[in-house]
Design an enzyme around this catalytic site. Sequence first.
Site, PDB file in Angstrom:
ATOM      1  N   SER A  49       0.861  -1.185   0.000  1.00  0.00           N
ATOM      2  CA  SER A  49       0.000   0.000   0.000  1.00  0.00           C
ATOM      3  C   SER A  49       0.899   1.238   0.000  1.00  0.00           C
ATOM      4  O   SER A  49       2.096   1.143   0.315  1.00  0.00           O
ATOM      5  CB  SER A  49      -0.893   0.009   1.238  1.00  0.00           C
ATOM      6  OG  SER A  49      -0.104   0.210   2.390  1.00  0.00           O
ATOM      7  N   ASP A  84      -0.641  -1.568  -4.204  1.00  0.00           N
ATOM      8  CA  ASP A  84      -2.029  -1.809  -3.794  1.00  0.00           C
ATOM      9  C   ASP A  84      -2.762  -0.468  -3.652  1.00  0.00           C
ATOM     10  O   ASP A  84      -2.262   0.430  -2.974  1.00  0.00           O
ATOM     11  CB  ASP A  84      -1.996  -2.560  -2.455  1.00  0.00           C
ATOM     12  CG  ASP A  84      -3.356  -3.069  -2.021  1.00  0.00           C
ATOM     13  OD1 ASP A  84      -4.210  -3.321  -2.888  1.00  0.00           O
ATOM     14  OD2 ASP A  84      -3.547  -3.233  -0.794  1.00  0.00           O
ATOM     15  N   GLU A 135      -9.846  -0.519 -10.672  1.00  0.00           N
ATOM     16  CA  GLU A 135     -10.956  -0.754  -9.738  1.00  0.00           C
ATOM     17  C   GLU A 135     -12.213   0.009 -10.136  1.00  0.00           C
ATOM     18  O   GLU A 135     -12.155   1.171 -10.526  1.00  0.00           O
ATOM     19  CB  GLU A 135     -10.553  -0.356  -8.310  1.00  0.00           C
ATOM     20  CG  GLU A 135     -11.702  -0.537  -7.319  1.00  0.00           C
ATOM     21  CD  GLU A 135     -11.298  -0.417  -5.854  1.00  0.00           C
ATOM     22  OE1 GLU A 135     -10.167  -0.811  -5.518  1.00  0.00           O
ATOM     23  OE2 GLU A 135     -12.120   0.067  -5.064  1.00  0.00           O
ATOM     24  N   HIS A 177     -12.490  -3.974   3.562  1.00  0.00           N
ATOM     25  CA  HIS A 177     -11.150  -4.132   4.137  1.00  0.00           C
ATOM     26  C   HIS A 177     -11.257  -4.280   5.659  1.00  0.00           C
ATOM     27  O   HIS A 177     -12.099  -3.653   6.282  1.00  0.00           O
ATOM     28  CB  HIS A 177     -10.284  -2.895   3.841  1.00  0.00           C
ATOM     29  CG  HIS A 177      -9.830  -2.808   2.411  1.00  0.00           C
ATOM     30  ND1 HIS A 177      -9.971  -1.681   1.652  1.00  0.00           N
ATOM     31  CD2 HIS A 177      -9.222  -3.723   1.607  1.00  0.00           C
ATOM     32  CE1 HIS A 177      -9.470  -1.887   0.446  1.00  0.00           C
ATOM     33  NE2 HIS A 177      -9.016  -3.123   0.386  1.00  0.00           N
ATOM     34  N   GLY A 178     -10.384  -5.050   6.235  1.00  0.00           N
ATOM     35  CA  GLY A 178     -10.370  -5.212   7.698  1.00  0.00           C
ATOM     36  C   GLY A 178     -11.369  -6.277   8.127  1.00  0.00           C
ATOM     37  O   GLY A 178     -11.838  -7.078   7.313  1.00  0.00           O
ATOM     38  N   GLY A 208     -10.189  -7.398   0.400  1.00  0.00           N
ATOM     39  CA  GLY A 208     -10.819  -7.650   1.710  1.00  0.00           C
ATOM     40  C   GLY A 208     -10.920  -9.129   2.024  1.00  0.00           C
ATOM     41  O   GLY A 208     -11.914  -9.584   2.586  1.00  0.00           O
ATOM     42  N   ASN A 229      -6.947 -10.670  -2.194  1.00  0.00           N
ATOM     43  CA  ASN A 229      -6.032  -9.866  -1.368  1.00  0.00           C
ATOM     44  C   ASN A 229      -6.253 -10.115   0.119  1.00  0.00           C
ATOM     45  O   ASN A 229      -7.385 -10.044   0.600  1.00  0.00           O
ATOM     46  CB  ASN A 229      -6.274  -8.380  -1.616  1.00  0.00           C
ATOM     47  CG  ASN A 229      -5.893  -7.939  -3.008  1.00  0.00           C
ATOM     48  OD1 ASN A 229      -5.538  -8.750  -3.851  1.00  0.00           O
ATOM     49  ND2 ASN A 229      -5.974  -6.652  -3.245  1.00  0.00           N
ATOM     50  N   THR A 232      -5.099  -7.794   6.602  1.00  0.00           N
ATOM     51  CA  THR A 232      -5.373  -7.759   8.050  1.00  0.00           C
ATOM     52  C   THR A 232      -5.121  -9.110   8.725  1.00  0.00           C
ATOM     53  O   THR A 232      -4.616  -9.160   9.853  1.00  0.00           O
ATOM     54  CB  THR A 232      -6.837  -7.316   8.289  1.00  0.00           C
ATOM     55  OG1 THR A 232      -7.056  -6.101   7.569  1.00  0.00           O
ATOM     56  CG2 THR A 232      -7.117  -7.084   9.755  1.00  0.00           C
TER      57      THR A 232
HETATM   58  P1  13P Z   1      -7.930  -7.244   4.232  1.00  0.00           P
HETATM   59  O1  13P Z   1      -7.039  -6.373   5.056  1.00  0.00           O
HETATM   60  O2  13P Z   1      -9.346  -7.139   4.653  1.00  0.00           O
HETATM   61  O3  13P Z   1      -7.437  -8.634   4.174  1.00  0.00           O
HETATM   62  O4  13P Z   1      -7.906  -6.642   2.746  1.00  0.00           O
HETATM   63  C1  13P Z   1      -6.700  -6.640   2.014  1.00  0.00           C
HETATM   64  C2  13P Z   1      -6.849  -5.949   0.726  1.00  0.00           C
HETATM   65  O5  13P Z   1      -7.872  -5.959   0.095  1.00  0.00           O
HETATM   66  C3  13P Z   1      -5.676  -5.237   0.202  1.00  0.00           C
HETATM   67  O6  13P Z   1      -5.996  -4.428  -0.875  1.00  0.00           O
END
Ligand code: 13P
Length: 287
Positions: A49, A84, A135, A177-178, A208, A229, A232
């Site tokens: 990122s 990312d 995206e 995400h998360g 996510g 991806n 987290t």
């Molecule tokens: P998570 O942190 O939810 O696994 O998502 C990761 C992601 O999509 C990175 O772009």
Amino acid sequence: MLVNASEMLKKAKAGHYAVGQFNINNLEWTKAILLTAQELNSPVILGVSEGAGKYMTGFETVAAMVKAMDESLGITVPVALHLDHGSYDGCYKCIKAGFTSIMFDGSHYPIEENVAKTSELVAVAHQLGLSIEAEVGSIGGEEDGVVGAGECADPDECKAVADLGVDMLAAGIGNIHGKYPENWAGLSFDTLDAIQQKTGVMPLVLHGGTGIPAEMIKKAIDLGVSKINVNTECQLAFQEATRAYIEAGKDQQGKGFDPRKLLAPGFEAIKATVKEKMELFGSIGKA
Ligand code: 13P
């Protein structure tokens, strides 16, 4: 072996499995992911990122570390170094730094602007041999300061962006995400199905990946997802293992304070998480 992500994702789409993108934060993360991919003979994508790039003192440092580590560990499986959720400027910085793949996240722009910027970056990336992800429809939640409302993508807009010649397409389908909230409605498979019908052979990307139930992951792969991806979940695994080590007082026994010992349980926990995901995604033995 550092490569772009194009071939590995085409193979994944044709073979009905997905390649994992695991985000990196530092040397331990990078080493754990590379070694696991090699041990399991799996292709892999290292995600960076913009926030993590800054933390590691810039994309040049990241690219130099990954390139050197890939060589010194003798990694022979295909590895893509991928930006990312890149901004327009961030994409150019990563191209210059030697990344092999970029994501331009233009989902917060009006679709015409997303199309125009993505189109320009496709031409630049392909001329230099990089792969590129775009995206449409934002991913919910927050990742390193990138906040998304989480609306489902419009399949016609997905087709418009796919037609620009991108190598992979991230489309919002209710993913976040998360950690997922208790009342999460789940992935919208109707949306995913409609997108796949419009975009055909285009490898689709599921962001996510943390906390999505295994059955939903499998169904998403069946409906054309070829890259998933995960960020987290590795962070949580590292945190839990490190906490257990310290709470057991191991950092105070002998030379347990040595960073190489202190970080070892977290390192092993990342390896175990990556292995579990590669098994679920079906990428083992596909290098
Ligand atoms: P998570 O942190 O939810 O696994 O998502 C990761 C992601 O999509 C990175 O772009």
